[in-house]
Design a protein around this motif. Structure first.
Motif, short mmCIF file in Angstrom:
data_model
loop_
_atom_site.label_atom_id
_atom_site.label_comp_id
_atom_site.label_asym_id
_atom_site.label_seq_id
_atom_site.Cartn_x
_atom_site.Cartn_y
_atom_site.Cartn_z
N GLU A 5 -1.53 4.92 -3.87
CA GLU A 5 -2.87 4.50 -4.31
C GLU A 5 -2.79 3.83 -5.68
O GLU A 5 -3.43 2.80 -5.91
CB GLU A 5 -3.79 5.71 -4.37
CG GLU A 5 -5.21 5.37 -4.80
CD GLU A 5 -6.13 6.57 -4.83
OE1 GLU A 5 -7.30 6.40 -5.22
OE2 GLU A 5 -5.68 7.67 -4.46
N THR A 65 -1.05 0.32 -5.68
CA THR A 65 -1.91 -0.65 -5.01
C THR A 65 -3.05 -1.07 -5.93
O THR A 65 -3.35 -2.27 -6.08
CB THR A 65 -2.48 -0.07 -3.71
OG1 THR A 65 -1.38 0.31 -2.84
CG2 THR A 65 -3.36 -1.08 -2.99
N ARG A 79 0.83 -1.21 0.00
CA ARG A 79 0.00 0.00 0.00
C ARG A 79 0.87 1.26 0.00
O ARG A 79 0.60 2.23 0.73
CB ARG A 79 -0.97 0.00 1.18
CG ARG A 79 -1.88 -1.22 1.20
CD ARG A 79 -3.01 -1.10 2.18
NE ARG A 79 -3.86 -2.27 2.17
CZ ARG A 79 -4.80 -2.53 1.24
NH1 ARG A 79 -5.01 -1.65 0.28
NH2 ARG A 79 -5.52 -3.64 1.30
#
Length: 285
Positions: A54, A57, A51
């Protein structure tokens, strides 16, 4: 292998987290292309679970869903054959045996047409509906030939998306044209429909106009912007017409380089122009 070695060098603990996350993402793709499925799974998973950003991920999570590594597939039916791995959604009501039989039959017909088969096992994902896939962030009814992957709705034809994978991995086209490539997939979709009559009906219902040479050469974007109700049946009928007039072997030559200029060389400019005029006239009958 060189790409893998290079990417591994960027995974130093001292490297920024976002660099390591994207390197793992690219490393997952490289492993998958080389057939290292377990390594691809673990590297995509590591990238996703970091993570770090953004975008990294989301990207790694999407590739896990596209390629079959997401945890949701633990609930799916999975069947391995020597040609493909079939993943079936638990919402699909058709039996596993029936699905395997359906796609094995399509595979055999496609291998006969192309004179060969993909150089790696295809991963074939069968969803109950487009809405089911949308809920998982995927668009289906598409092939990823580079990765030998197909995602489709169970009600869709058995041959269309597989034909794209065969075209790419057996013929390796130097140039593709939407009119020809999509027409080929319709022609080989395994439905056995009367292509010309289907195209006529589509044009009758929509009032569309056909200009094969314009769509092929002068303005291919015009073809892409047409409603799918017109472009797919017309393209399928046209490729069927080329196969009927010129034969399978000559069509395979065209499929390796789908430019109009190449078609004129293969078939002869005057002959091809005559065929196109005849085809467009037949659509109006």
């Amino acid at each position: 292998d060189r790409a893998i070695s290079h990417l591994k060098r960027t995974l130093s603990p001292d490297a920024p987290a976002h660099t390591r996350a994207w390197s793992l993402n690219f490393l997952g793709k490289a492993h998958y292309q080389l057939g290292h499925l377990a390594a691809a799974d673990s590297t995509f998973r590591a990238s996703r679970d970091m993570r770090a950003t953004e975008n990294s991920t989301k990207s790694s999570g999407r590739w896990m869903r596209v390629l079959g590594f997401d945890e949701m597939y633990n609930q799916w039916m999975r069947t391995n054959t020597d040609r493909f791995t079939l993943f079936g959604s638990p919402r699909v009501e058709t039996s596993t045996d029936r699905l395997v039989e359906r796609y094995a039959s399509a595979w055999n017909d496609l291998a006969t047409f192309f004179g060969g088969a993909p150089d790696r096992q295809v991963r074939l994902f069968v969803w109950a509906s487009r809405e089911e896939a949308k809920q998982r962030g995927l668009t289906i009814g598409v092939a990823e030939p580079e990765y030998a992957v197909v995602h489709k709705e169970v009600s869709q034809t058995s041959g269309h998306e597989l034909a794209h994978v065969f075209e790419d991995r057996v013929l390796s086209p130097s140039h593709q044209a939407g009119l020809i490539s999509e027409g080929l997939a319709v022609y080989l979709d395994q439905t056995g429909r009367d292509r010309l009559e289907t195209a006529r009906q589509a044009l009758g219902e929509t009032g569309g106009q056909v200009s094969i040479q314009d769509w092929w050469k002068k303005n291919p974007e015009a073809w892409a912007q047409l409603s799918g109700r017109i472009r797919y049946p017309v393209a399928g009928a046209f490729v069927a017409y080329l196969a009927e007039r010129g034969g399978r072997k000559t069509l395979l030559q065209l499929l390796r380089d789908q430019r109009l200029e190449r078609a004129r060389t293969i078939y002869g400019a005057d002959t091809l122009s005559g065929w196109i005029a005849s085809f467009e006239a037949k659509l109006k009958k």
